[in-house]
Design a protein around this motif. Structure first.
Motif, PDB file in Angstrom:
ATOM      1  N   ARG A  82       0.977  -1.296  -0.208  1.00 43.38           N
ATOM      2  CA  ARG A  82      -0.112  -0.004   0.024  1.00 43.38           C
ATOM      3  C   ARG A  82       0.762   1.226   0.081  1.00 43.38           C
ATOM      4  O   ARG A  82       0.847   2.224  -0.635  1.00 43.38           O
ATOM      5  CB  ARG A  82      -0.758   0.017   1.190  1.00 43.38           C
ATOM      6  CG  ARG A  82      -1.984   1.119   1.287  1.00 43.38           C
ATOM      7  CD  ARG A  82      -2.755   1.189   2.518  1.00 43.38           C
ATOM      8  NE  ARG A  82      -3.960   1.887   2.373  1.00 43.38           N
ATOM      9  CZ  ARG A  82      -3.977   3.399   2.593  1.00 43.38           C
ATOM     10  NH1 ARG A  82      -2.707   3.832   2.765  1.00 43.38           N
ATOM     11  NH2 ARG A  82      -5.031   4.015   2.458  1.00 43.38           N
ATOM     12  N   ASN A  83       1.986   1.250   0.742  1.00 42.37           N
ATOM     13  CA  ASN A  83       2.831   2.419   0.897  1.00 42.37           C
ATOM     14  C   ASN A  83       3.496   2.710  -0.443  1.00 42.37           C
ATOM     15  O   ASN A  83       4.058   3.989  -0.836  1.00 42.37           O
ATOM     16  CB  ASN A  83       3.765   2.269   2.134  1.00 42.37           C
ATOM     17  CG  ASN A  83       3.162   2.403   3.270  1.00 42.37           C
ATOM     18  OD1 ASN A  83       2.100   2.916   3.476  1.00 42.37           O
ATOM     19  ND2 ASN A  83       3.659   1.948   4.488  1.00 42.37           N
ATOM     20  N   ASN A  84       3.931   1.651  -1.217  1.00 41.13           N
ATOM     21  CA  ASN A  84       4.592   1.630  -2.542  1.00 41.13           C
ATOM     22  C   ASN A  84       3.749   1.907  -3.597  1.00 41.13           C
ATOM     23  O   ASN A  84       4.131   2.278  -4.794  1.00 41.13           O
ATOM     24  CB  ASN A  84       5.402   0.555  -2.599  1.00 41.13           C
ATOM     25  CG  ASN A  84       6.544   0.479  -1.783  1.00 41.13           C
ATOM     26  OD1 ASN A  84       7.083   1.335  -0.983  1.00 41.13           O
ATOM     27  ND2 ASN A  84       7.171  -0.958  -1.623  1.00 41.13           N
ATOM     28  N   MET A  90      -5.755   1.233  -6.848  1.00 42.09           N
ATOM     29  CA  MET A  90      -5.110  -0.045  -6.150  1.00 42.09           C
ATOM     30  C   MET A  90      -4.597  -0.034  -4.825  1.00 42.09           C
ATOM     31  O   MET A  90      -5.025  -1.127  -4.158  1.00 42.09           O
ATOM     32  CB  MET A  90      -3.483   0.185  -6.791  1.00 42.09           C
ATOM     33  CG  MET A  90      -2.707  -1.134  -6.564  1.00 42.09           C
ATOM     34  SD  MET A  90      -3.257  -2.749  -7.158  1.00 42.09           S
ATOM     35  CE  MET A  90      -2.745  -2.794  -8.803  1.00 42.09           C
ATOM     36  N   ARG A  91      -4.666   1.371  -4.177  1.00 41.62           N
ATOM     37  CA  ARG A  91      -4.643   1.161  -2.704  1.00 41.62           C
ATOM     38  C   ARG A  91      -5.880   0.843  -2.063  1.00 41.62           C
ATOM     39  O   ARG A  91      -5.937   0.240  -1.067  1.00 41.62           O
ATOM     40  CB  ARG A  91      -4.368   2.669  -2.093  1.00 41.62           C
ATOM     41  CG  ARG A  91      -2.984   3.033  -2.402  1.00 41.62           C
ATOM     42  CD  ARG A  91      -2.696   4.372  -1.519  1.00 41.62           C
ATOM     43  NE  ARG A  91      -1.232   4.791  -1.459  1.00 41.62           N
ATOM     44  CZ  ARG A  91      -0.861   5.877  -1.061  1.00 41.62           C
ATOM     45  NH1 ARG A  91      -1.686   6.763  -0.406  1.00 41.62           N
ATOM     46  NH2 ARG A  91       0.512   6.074  -1.063  1.00 41.62           N
ATOM     47  N   GLN A  98      -7.085  -6.344   2.384  1.00 40.98           N
ATOM     48  CA  GLN A  98      -6.719  -6.634   3.790  1.00 40.98           C
ATOM     49  C   GLN A  98      -7.763  -6.894   4.800  1.00 40.98           C
ATOM     50  O   GLN A  98      -7.751  -7.724   5.708  1.00 40.98           O
ATOM     51  CB  GLN A  98      -5.847  -5.419   4.393  1.00 40.98           C
ATOM     52  CG  GLN A  98      -5.359  -5.592   5.717  1.00 40.98           C
ATOM     53  CD  GLN A  98      -4.405  -6.796   5.771  1.00 40.98           C
ATOM     54  OE1 GLN A  98      -3.496  -7.161   4.889  1.00 40.98           O
ATOM     55  NE2 GLN A  98      -4.513  -7.627   6.862  1.00 40.98           N
ATOM     56  N   ARG A  99      -8.940  -5.947   4.527  1.00 40.52           N
ATOM     57  CA  ARG A  99      -9.941  -6.013   5.440  1.00 40.52           C
ATOM     58  C   ARG A  99     -10.647  -7.793   5.313  1.00 40.52           C
ATOM     59  O   ARG A  99     -11.047  -8.323   6.207  1.00 40.52           O
ATOM     60  CB  ARG A  99     -11.073  -5.021   5.152  1.00 40.52           C
ATOM     61  CG  ARG A  99     -10.816  -3.856   5.770  1.00 40.52           C
ATOM     62  CD  ARG A  99     -12.200  -2.947   5.616  1.00 40.52           C
ATOM     63  NE  ARG A  99     -12.469  -2.473   4.308  1.00 40.52           N
ATOM     64  CZ  ARG A  99     -11.867  -1.499   3.717  1.00 40.52           C
ATOM     65  NH1 ARG A  99     -10.971  -0.785   4.304  1.00 40.52           N
ATOM     66  NH2 ARG A  99     -11.743  -0.964   2.485  1.00 40.52           N
ATOM     67  N   SER A 100     -10.650  -8.126   4.030  1.00 35.89           N
ATOM     68  CA  SER A 100     -11.294  -9.449   3.748  1.00 35.89           C
ATOM     69  C   SER A 100     -10.461 -10.530   4.447  1.00 35.89           C
ATOM     70  O   SER A 100     -10.956 -11.605   4.833  1.00 35.89           O
ATOM     71  CB  SER A 100     -11.310  -9.574   2.191  1.00 35.89           C
ATOM     72  OG  SER A 100     -11.976 -10.640   1.978  1.00 35.89           O
TER      73      SER A 100
END
Length: 136
Positions: A82-84, A90-91, A98-100
């Protein structure tokens, strides 16, 4: 001994015997003791059962620790991705993934806890309280 003295002694005996009988105290019967209370029977598991429970707990703990490490690695990888990523779409996909994944991990942890509790109840022991999972 004369008749009169014999009569006197006999009359004294006739009077003295009932008086002596009345003067005797009746033996006191002890109060009836209440019946003994039934003792609680505590079934102690055999050494084999204790050992098996300890093994089960250790296996569950090992599995939980492995899952916690796996979840932490997945979360770290998602955070790095996410940071990259500069693309907002895409984020958003990474956040949704991630939530899933978090929901899936919680569902797996809950299922494992329920299974352990069911297994423990079937054996007649108590299951430990849930301690939570890593990464929440």
């Amino acid at each position: 001994m004369t008749n009169s003295s014999r009569n006197l002694v006999l009359s004294m005996l006739f009077l003295a015997i009932p008086v002596a009988a009345l003067a005797q105290t009746q033996p006191v019967k002890p109060a009836a003791a209440p019946p003994p209370r039934p003792q609680a029977v505590i079934a102690t598991p055999s050494h084999t059962e204790q050992w098996q429970r300890q093994v089960d707990r250790q296996q569950l703990q090992n599995t939980q620790n492995q899952n916690a490490v796996r979840q932490q690695l997945q979360q770290n990888n998602s955070t790095i991705q996410r940071n990259n990523t500069t693309d907002p779409a895409m984020r958003n996909q990474i956040d949704n993934a991630q939530r899933s994944q978090d929901q899936l991990n919680r569902a797996r942890q809950d299922a494992a806890d329920r299974q352990y509790q069911n297994d423990s109840l079937n054996r007649g022991s108590t299951a430990p309280a849930r301690t939570g999972s890593a990464g929440r």
